[in-house]
Scaffold this active site. Structure first.
Site, PDB file in Angstrom:
ATOM      1  N   HIS A  99       0.841  -1.199   0.000  1.00  0.00           N
ATOM      2  CA  HIS A  99       0.000   0.000   0.000  1.00  0.00           C
ATOM      3  C   HIS A  99       0.873   1.244   0.000  1.00  0.00           C
ATOM      4  O   HIS A  99       1.964   1.247   0.563  1.00  0.00           O
ATOM      5  CB  HIS A  99      -0.955   0.022   1.197  1.00  0.00           C
ATOM      6  CG  HIS A  99      -0.274  -0.219   2.509  1.00  0.00           C
ATOM      7  ND1 HIS A  99       0.063  -1.474   2.946  1.00  0.00           N
ATOM      8  CD2 HIS A  99       0.140   0.637   3.468  1.00  0.00           C
ATOM      9  CE1 HIS A  99       0.656  -1.381   4.132  1.00  0.00           C
ATOM     10  NE2 HIS A  99       0.718  -0.105   4.466  1.00  0.00           N
ATOM     11  N   HIS A 101       0.823   5.140   1.144  1.00  0.00           N
ATOM     12  CA  HIS A 101       0.130   6.140   1.968  1.00  0.00           C
ATOM     13  C   HIS A 101       0.179   7.493   1.275  1.00  0.00           C
ATOM     14  O   HIS A 101       1.257   7.944   0.878  1.00  0.00           O
ATOM     15  CB  HIS A 101       0.850   6.335   3.311  1.00  0.00           C
ATOM     16  CG  HIS A 101       0.788   5.182   4.249  1.00  0.00           C
ATOM     17  ND1 HIS A 101      -0.126   5.094   5.265  1.00  0.00           N
ATOM     18  CD2 HIS A 101       1.558   4.067   4.347  1.00  0.00           C
ATOM     19  CE1 HIS A 101       0.074   3.979   5.957  1.00  0.00           C
ATOM     20  NE2 HIS A 101       1.102   3.338   5.420  1.00  0.00           N
TER      21      HIS A 101
END
Ligand code: 5GP
Ligand code: ZN
Length: 136
Positions: A99, A101
């Protein structure tokens, strides 16, 4: 992947606040909101982290990041943004599905604190290390 919280979000088994979705990528608000608008951009295919991805899969992920980042900036009125990717526990990774951010910044004094502690440059050591990395 079973037992992966982000795979469950992608599959719709766990609710999320989606901000962008296409066939390759999902972006949704981070539940912790380190700053307002804190968003996670994730590939729909499960990878433990970026260190496991190849050029194609990582390109598909990062190709979406600037547009999603601009949408977050526009919607929040943030003044800047840190774009961060943590790999492995020692680097702060807690969810083991890649992922990115997107952390909008409103002031240098908000709840996101990033510190790069500078050291005196050791030029021979830099040359040696660069050579080692280049050869790896
Ligand atoms: P990491 O520390 O691995 O770089 O970041 C993982 C992020 O996932 C954390 O910022 C955490 O708040 C977020 N997170 C963990 N579980 C959930 C969840 O169920 N939903 C959402 N939206 N975010 C989550
Ligand atoms: Zn996953």
């Amino acid at each position: 992947m079973a037992d992966c919280i982000f795979c469950k979000i992608i599959a719709g088994e766990i609710p999320s606040s989606k901000v962008y979705e296409d066939d390759k990528v999902l972006a949704f608000l981070d539940i912790s909101q380190v700053t307002p608008g804190h968003t996670l951009v994730v590939p729909k295919e499960h990878f433990r982290n970026l260190l496991e991805m190849d050029a194609d899969s990582s390109s598909q992920l990062f190709a979406r990041v600037p547009d999603i980042a601009r949408k977050v900036m526009k919607a929040t009125g943030a003044l800047g943004m840190n774009i961060i990717n943590n790999n492995e526990e020692v680097a702060g990774q807690t969810v083991f599905h890649t992922h990115v951010h997107l952390a909008p910044r409103y002031s240098g004094d908000d709840d996101l604190q990033l510190t790069f502690t500078a050291h005196e440059p050791d030029f021979p050591a830099l040359v040696q290390l660069a050579e080692k990395i280049a050869q790896a």
